[in-house]
Every structure is written in C-alpha cells, then in structure tokens.
Design a protein around this motif. Structure first.
Motif, PDB file in Angstrom:
ATOM      1  N   VAL A   1       0.853  -1.182   0.000  1.00  0.00           N
ATOM      2  CA  VAL A   1       0.000   0.000   0.000  1.00  0.00           C
ATOM      3  C   VAL A   1       0.889   1.231   0.000  1.00  0.00           C
ATOM      4  CG1 VAL A   1      -1.701   1.308   1.307  1.00  0.00           C
ATOM      5  CG2 VAL A   1      -1.875  -1.166   1.193  1.00  0.00           C
ATOM      6  N   VAL A   2       0.623   2.143  -0.906  1.00  0.00           N
ATOM      7  CA  VAL A   2       1.358   3.394  -0.968  1.00  0.00           C
ATOM      8  C   VAL A   2       0.508   4.439  -0.269  1.00  0.00           C
ATOM      9  CG1 VAL A   2       2.326   5.150  -2.481  1.00  0.00           C
ATOM     10  CG2 VAL A   2       2.430   2.748  -3.150  1.00  0.00           C
ATOM     11  N   GLU A   3       0.956   4.869   0.906  1.00  0.00           N
ATOM     12  CA  GLU A   3       0.164   5.832   1.649  1.00  0.00           C
ATOM     13  C   GLU A   3       0.413   7.253   1.182  1.00  0.00           C
ATOM     14  OE1 GLU A   3       0.540   5.163   5.826  1.00  0.00           O
ATOM     15  OE2 GLU A   3      -0.162   3.115   5.636  1.00  0.00           O
ATOM     16  N   GLU A   4       1.639   7.540   0.782  1.00  0.00           N
ATOM     17  CA  GLU A   4       1.915   8.893   0.327  1.00  0.00           C
ATOM     18  C   GLU A   4       3.113   8.867  -0.610  1.00  0.00           C
ATOM     19  OE1 GLU A   4       3.219  13.125   2.255  1.00  0.00           O
ATOM     20  OE2 GLU A   4       1.874  11.845   3.382  1.00  0.00           O
ATOM     21  N   LEU A   5       2.949   9.424  -1.780  1.00  0.00           N
ATOM     22  CA  LEU A   5       4.043   9.537  -2.740  1.00  0.00           C
ATOM     23  C   LEU A   5       4.215  11.008  -3.055  1.00  0.00           C
ATOM     24  CD1 LEU A   5       3.683   6.742  -5.433  1.00  0.00           C
ATOM     25  CD2 LEU A   5       5.428   6.972  -3.704  1.00  0.00           C
ATOM     26  N   THR A   6       5.192  11.614  -2.450  1.00  0.00           N
ATOM     27  CA  THR A   6       5.466  13.014  -2.745  1.00  0.00           C
ATOM     28  C   THR A   6       6.934  13.146  -3.074  1.00  0.00           C
ATOM     29  OG1 THR A   6       5.799  13.494  -0.414  1.00  0.00           O
ATOM     30  CG2 THR A   6       3.612  13.936  -1.305  1.00  0.00           C
ATOM     31  N   GLY A   7       7.223  13.797  -4.140  1.00  0.00           N
ATOM     32  CA  GLY A   7       8.600  14.013  -4.538  1.00  0.00           C
ATOM     33  C   GLY A   7       9.171  12.857  -5.326  1.00  0.00           C
ATOM     34  N   ARG A   8      10.122  13.193  -6.148  1.00  0.00           N
ATOM     35  CA  ARG A   8      10.761  12.228  -7.036  1.00  0.00           C
ATOM     36  C   ARG A   8      11.453  11.102  -6.266  1.00  0.00           C
ATOM     37  NH1 ARG A   8      11.433  12.787 -12.291  1.00  0.00           N
ATOM     38  NH2 ARG A   8      13.154  11.801 -13.375  1.00  0.00           N
ATOM     39  N   GLU A   9      12.123  11.439  -5.165  1.00  0.00           N
ATOM     40  CA  GLU A   9      12.831  10.420  -4.387  1.00  0.00           C
ATOM     41  C   GLU A   9      11.876   9.390  -3.791  1.00  0.00           C
ATOM     42  OE1 GLU A   9      16.101   9.807  -4.304  1.00  0.00           O
ATOM     43  OE2 GLU A   9      16.182  11.421  -5.782  1.00  0.00           O
ATOM     44  N   ALA A  10      10.710   9.844  -3.332  1.00  0.00           N
ATOM     45  CA  ALA A  10       9.723   8.919  -2.769  1.00  0.00           C
ATOM     46  C   ALA A  10       9.204   7.964  -3.836  1.00  0.00           C
ATOM     47  CB  ALA A  10       8.570   9.694  -2.139  1.00  0.00           C
ATOM     48  N   VAL A  11       9.004   8.479  -5.044  1.00  0.00           N
ATOM     49  CA  VAL A  11       8.526   7.634  -6.144  1.00  0.00           C
ATOM     50  C   VAL A  11       9.597   6.606  -6.503  1.00  0.00           C
ATOM     51  CG1 VAL A  11       7.775   7.615  -8.553  1.00  0.00           C
ATOM     52  CG2 VAL A  11       6.968   9.415  -7.021  1.00  0.00           C
ATOM     53  N   ILE A  12      10.839   7.036  -6.563  1.00  0.00           N
ATOM     54  CA  ILE A  12      11.944   6.121  -6.860  1.00  0.00           C
ATOM     55  C   ILE A  12      12.018   5.029  -5.793  1.00  0.00           C
ATOM     56  CG2 ILE A  12      14.469   5.942  -6.908  1.00  0.00           C
ATOM     57  CD1 ILE A  12      14.464   8.735  -8.294  1.00  0.00           C
ATOM     58  N   GLN A  13      11.896   5.421  -4.544  1.00  0.00           N
ATOM     59  CA  GLN A  13      11.983   4.440  -3.459  1.00  0.00           C
ATOM     60  C   GLN A  13      10.843   3.430  -3.527  1.00  0.00           C
ATOM     61  OE1 GLN A  13      14.676   4.133  -1.393  1.00  0.00           O
ATOM     62  NE2 GLN A  13      13.666   2.165  -1.060  1.00  0.00           N
ATOM     63  N   ARG A  14       9.642   3.877  -3.839  1.00  0.00           N
ATOM     64  CA  ARG A  14       8.502   2.959  -3.944  1.00  0.00           C
ATOM     65  C   ARG A  14       8.714   1.944  -5.054  1.00  0.00           C
ATOM     66  NH1 ARG A  14       5.715   1.954   0.449  1.00  0.00           N
ATOM     67  NH2 ARG A  14       5.112   3.874   1.432  1.00  0.00           N
ATOM     68  N   LEU A  15       9.241   2.384  -6.184  1.00  0.00           N
ATOM     69  CA  LEU A  15       9.540   1.445  -7.270  1.00  0.00           C
ATOM     70  C   LEU A  15      10.542   0.396  -6.788  1.00  0.00           C
ATOM     71  CD1 LEU A  15       9.762   3.854 -10.325  1.00  0.00           C
ATOM     72  CD2 LEU A  15       8.132   1.973 -10.052  1.00  0.00           C
TER      73      LEU A  15
END
Length: 146
Positions: A3-17
């Motif tokens: 579950v992705v609770e919050e994706l803010t900023g490029r670094e957060a998106v990279i980390q989720r991937l």
C-alpha cells in the motif's frame, strides 16, 4: 499487496519502485509521478501527460507499466461502466463516487459494510466495494432545473 500511503517528490517515487522490486526507468518514474499527483486518470490522460515530459511514450507501454504497478500493489484500477477504466495510487481502503453524466470519480472515505447476518455464511468475505452513483457538482450545476 503493498500500500502506498503517500508519494510526494521524485525520491519517494523512486523508493517505492525499488521497494516493490521494479527497476527504476524514466518512463516508469514519469507514469508513477503523474499518478502520484492525484486524481483518477485513464490511460490516455496518463500517456499524454507523461509523453509531454518524456517526449515519447506509447499507450501500450503505459498499459504494461500499469499492469506491473497493479501486480505490485502500487496502483489500483477502477472500472467505469461504458467508459475507460481509471487508475490511482493505492492507498488506505476507500470507496468511490461516480458521476453518471461525465464519468468523474472521487474517493469516499468510508468503510464497506459487512454482509447482513445470515448472508454468505459459506463464504469468507475479504472485501466489499461500494460505488456511490449520481451527478458531480459540475454536472449538477449545468443540468436543467427539474
């Protein structure tokens, strides 16, 4: 399912991937960033927005990315009868409201009810989905008075 609770900023998106085991590529990063900006978007809208930033991107590539994102729990799909499905970043359990005139979809923060007592006694119910249907504020404002 992740579950992705919050994706803010490029670094957060990279980390989720990375967290779900997907290789970070420019197109994946851009598509997920478009979705993280919020709302419920169909493949055409996702492709158009991401293509403006990348320069080139096919709808087929976006479909493939969305399939991978769904399989890893990053993205959820909402089917709209008679209209293209829309996608959103997965998050806390919620329901949806669907405008029957324009197809707009909004999240509704409420839990789904349990089956009535005595119903589905042989089932192990794991989830329920409720869709509130009606006219969104824009369509209500433009509808002729009754």
């Amino acid at each position: 399912m992740a579950v992705v609770e919050e994706l803010t900023g490029r670094e957060a998106v990279i980390q989720r991937l990375r967290d779900v085991g997907l290789r970070v590529t420019g197109p994946r990063l851009e598509v997920l960033t478009v979705l993280a900006a919020g709302g419920h978007l169909d493949v055409e809208a996702i492709t158009t927005t991401a293509r403006e930033r990348l320069g080139t991107l096919t709808s087929q590539a976006v479909y493939e990315m969305l399939r991978h994102f769904q399989e890893t729990g990053l993205v959820s799909k909402f089917d709209r009868p008679g209209l293209p499905a829309v996608f959103e970043i997965s998050g806390p359990a919620h329901q949806h409201a669907l405008c029957v005139a324009c197809g707009r979809v909004e999240n509704v923060e409420t839990t789904a009810p349990k089956p009535p007592r005595g119903a589905l006694t042989e089932w192990r119910v794991e989830d329920a989905e409720i869709v509130f249907k009606g006219l969104c504020p824009d369509c209500r404002a433009s509808a002729p008075a009754a």
